[in-house]
Design a protein around this motif. Structure first.
Motif, PDB file in Angstrom:
ATOM      1  N   ARG A  80      -1.951   2.507  -5.417  1.00 18.47           N
ATOM      2  CA  ARG A  80      -1.772   3.668  -4.849  1.00 18.47           C
ATOM      3  C   ARG A  80      -2.275   4.998  -5.683  1.00 18.47           C
ATOM      4  NH1 ARG A  80       4.218   3.696  -4.171  1.00 18.47           N
ATOM      5  NH2 ARG A  80       4.118   2.016  -5.224  1.00 18.47           N
ATOM      6  N   ALA A  81      -2.188   4.808  -6.965  1.00 16.03           N
ATOM      7  CA  ALA A  81      -2.555   5.749  -7.734  1.00 16.03           C
ATOM      8  C   ALA A  81      -4.082   5.903  -7.876  1.00 16.03           C
ATOM      9  CB  ALA A  81      -2.266   5.507  -9.238  1.00 16.03           C
ATOM     10  N   GLY A  82      -4.828   4.788  -7.612  1.00 12.40           N
ATOM     11  CA  GLY A  82      -6.109   4.724  -7.340  1.00 12.40           C
ATOM     12  C   GLY A  82      -6.675   5.059  -6.232  1.00 12.40           C
ATOM     13  N   THR A 140       5.026  -4.816  -8.187  1.00 14.45           N
ATOM     14  CA  THR A 140       5.328  -3.296  -7.952  1.00 14.45           C
ATOM     15  C   THR A 140       4.279  -2.613  -9.454  1.00 14.45           C
ATOM     16  OG1 THR A 140       7.660  -3.708  -7.716  1.00 14.45           O
ATOM     17  CG2 THR A 140       6.929  -1.590  -8.816  1.00 14.45           C
ATOM     18  N   ILE A 141       3.781  -2.962 -10.217  1.00 17.11           N
ATOM     19  CA  ILE A 141       2.930  -2.622 -11.275  1.00 17.11           C
ATOM     20  C   ILE A 141       1.591  -2.410 -10.230  1.00 17.11           C
ATOM     21  CG2 ILE A 141       1.421  -2.724 -13.119  1.00 17.11           C
ATOM     22  CD1 ILE A 141       4.134  -3.653 -14.465  1.00 17.11           C
ATOM     23  N   ALA A 142       1.163  -3.565  -9.586  1.00 13.48           N
ATOM     24  CA  ALA A 142      -0.034  -3.712  -8.828  1.00 13.48           C
ATOM     25  C   ALA A 142      -0.247  -2.769  -7.788  1.00 13.48           C
ATOM     26  CB  ALA A 142      -0.341  -5.226  -8.392  1.00 13.48           C
ATOM     27  N   ASP A 165       0.836  -1.193  -0.007  1.00 16.78           N
ATOM     28  CA  ASP A 165      -0.004  -0.041  -0.021  1.00 16.78           C
ATOM     29  C   ASP A 165       0.884   1.153  -0.109  1.00 16.78           C
ATOM     30  OD1 ASP A 165      -2.380  -1.387   0.094  1.00 16.78           O
ATOM     31  OD2 ASP A 165      -2.258  -1.256   2.298  1.00 16.78           O
ATOM     32  N   GLY A 166       2.282   1.169   0.072  1.00 19.53           N
ATOM     33  CA  GLY A 166       3.147   2.227   0.498  1.00 19.53           C
ATOM     34  C   GLY A 166       4.103   2.170  -0.643  1.00 19.53           C
ATOM     35  N   PRO A 167       5.118   3.210  -0.715  1.00 17.13           N
ATOM     36  CA  PRO A 167       6.102   3.328  -1.555  1.00 17.13           C
ATOM     37  C   PRO A 167       6.815   2.043  -1.188  1.00 17.13           C
ATOM     38  CG  PRO A 167       5.869   5.384  -0.668  1.00 17.13           C
ATOM     39  CD  PRO A 167       4.911   4.439   0.168  1.00 17.13           C
ATOM     40  N   GLU A 195      -6.813  -4.882  -8.841  1.00 12.24           N
ATOM     41  CA  GLU A 195      -6.462  -3.546  -8.795  1.00 12.24           C
ATOM     42  C   GLU A 195      -6.852  -2.313  -9.680  1.00 12.24           C
ATOM     43  OE1 GLU A 195      -5.228  -2.638  -5.697  1.00 12.24           O
ATOM     44  OE2 GLU A 195      -4.959  -4.999  -5.226  1.00 12.24           O
ATOM     45  N   LEU A 196      -7.167  -2.965 -10.830  1.00  9.72           N
ATOM     46  CA  LEU A 196      -7.577  -2.152 -11.985  1.00  9.72           C
ATOM     47  C   LEU A 196      -9.113  -1.763 -11.383  1.00  9.72           C
ATOM     48  CD1 LEU A 196      -5.717  -3.341 -14.965  1.00  9.72           C
ATOM     49  CD2 LEU A 196      -5.403  -1.049 -13.994  1.00  9.72           C
ATOM     50  N   ASP A 197      -9.727  -2.819 -11.250  1.00 11.04           N
ATOM     51  CA  ASP A 197     -11.144  -2.640 -10.904  1.00 11.04           C
ATOM     52  C   ASP A 197     -11.285  -2.030  -9.840  1.00 11.04           C
ATOM     53  OD1 ASP A 197     -14.006  -3.762 -11.315  1.00 11.04           O
ATOM     54  OD2 ASP A 197     -13.644  -4.599  -9.618  1.00 11.04           O
TER      55      ASP A 197
END
Length: 76
Positions: free
Chosen positions: A70-72, A63-65, A11-13, A34-36
């Motif tokens: 985080r972006a969402g 990492t992508i997930a 959930d974090g960096p 994650e996209l959903d």
């Protein structure tokens, strides 16, 4: 929303590569979840690319997930 108990997606960096292994079907499931959860609408080509990415190594996929999460704004 998916259940995130025992969830290996950060959930974090990240300061280092995630450690572990996940089979391709679970990596695909994690990316699509994650996209959903982030509310991303996917087209046919988007799904093709996510399928392709799911075949990459675990540290890259995790990492992508994590970035998508985080972006969402879909952290716990």
């Amino acid at each position: 929303m998916t259940d995130r108990n025992n969830d290996p997606i950060s959930d974090g960096p990240l300061d280092s590569a995630p450690f572990g292994f996940s089979p391709e079907p679970l990596q695909r499931e994690a990316l699509f979840a994650e996209l959903d959860n982030a509310g991303v609408e996917l087209g046919t080509y988007d799904r093709l690319i996510v399928d392709w990415i799911a075949r990459w190594d675990y540290p890259t996929v995790a990492t992508i997930a994590s970035l998508i999460r985080r972006a969402g704004g879909t952290t716990k």
